[in-house]
Design an enzyme around this catalytic site. Structure first.
Site, PDB file in Angstrom:
ATOM      1  N   PHE A  42      29.783  32.049  40.706  1.00  0.00           N
ATOM      2  CA  PHE A  42      29.825  30.779  39.534  1.00  0.00           C
ATOM      3  C   PHE A  42      31.341  30.207  39.804  1.00  0.00           C
ATOM      4  O   PHE A  42      32.064  30.589  39.245  1.00  0.00           O
ATOM      5  CB  PHE A  42      29.697  31.338  38.370  1.00  0.00           C
ATOM      6  CG  PHE A  42      29.416  30.534  37.224  1.00  0.00           C
ATOM      7  CD1 PHE A  42      28.208  29.980  37.054  1.00  0.00           C
ATOM      8  CD2 PHE A  42      30.180  30.092  36.644  1.00  0.00           C
ATOM      9  CE1 PHE A  42      27.909  28.892  36.121  1.00  0.00           C
ATOM     10  CE2 PHE A  42      30.229  29.132  35.245  1.00  0.00           C
ATOM     11  CZ  PHE A  42      28.740  28.543  35.163  1.00  0.00           C
ATOM     12  N   ASP A  43      31.383  29.427  40.843  1.00  0.00           N
ATOM     13  CA  ASP A  43      32.517  29.001  40.926  1.00  0.00           C
ATOM     14  C   ASP A  43      33.111  27.735  39.941  1.00  0.00           C
ATOM     15  O   ASP A  43      32.426  27.243  39.327  1.00  0.00           O
ATOM     16  CB  ASP A  43      32.652  28.190  42.650  1.00  0.00           C
ATOM     17  CG  ASP A  43      31.735  27.317  42.637  1.00  0.00           C
ATOM     18  OD1 ASP A  43      31.237  26.603  42.191  1.00  0.00           O
ATOM     19  OD2 ASP A  43      31.623  27.204  44.126  1.00  0.00           O
ATOM     20  N   SER A  44      34.290  27.062  40.398  1.00  0.00           N
ATOM     21  CA  SER A  44      34.854  25.959  39.709  1.00  0.00           C
ATOM     22  C   SER A  44      33.838  24.996  39.462  1.00  0.00           C
ATOM     23  O   SER A  44      33.784  24.325  38.269  1.00  0.00           O
ATOM     24  CB  SER A  44      36.188  25.574  40.122  1.00  0.00           C
ATOM     25  OG  SER A  44      36.042  25.117  41.240  1.00  0.00           O
TER      26      SER A  44
END
Length: 87
Positions: A42-44
């Site tokens: 769950f990246d930026s």
């Protein structure tokens, strides 16, 4: 209201991550966005999209400087509560 806010956060996040009820129960107020990145990739960008989805749901806008300081889902919950209470 705070429990309702967190449940909505949890439900939206579970849907976005594609996780089941058991995994969803492991997501707590203390869960950090870094942990979500490590566990679920769950990246930026995912974080920005997720927060925008939550903002739309609650019809609020989280200021950029506040967004940048949020570390945990509890921080997001508290921010939403404060913005909703201010309306």
């Amino acid at each position: 209201m705070a429990n309702d806010i967190f449940k909505i956060i949890q439900d939206h996040l579970a849907k976005r991550l594609g996780i089941d009820e058991e995994e969803k129960s492991n997501i707590s107020r203390e869960t950090t966005f870094d942990e979500l990145n490590k566990e679920y990739k769950f990246d930026s960008l995912d974080r920005i999209e997720f927060v925008m989805e939550i903002e739309a749901y609650f019809s609020v806008s989280i200021p950029d400087d506040v967004f940048e300081r949020m570390v945990t889902l509890g921080d997001l919950e508290n921010t939403l509560k404060n913005l909703i209470d201010a309306h």
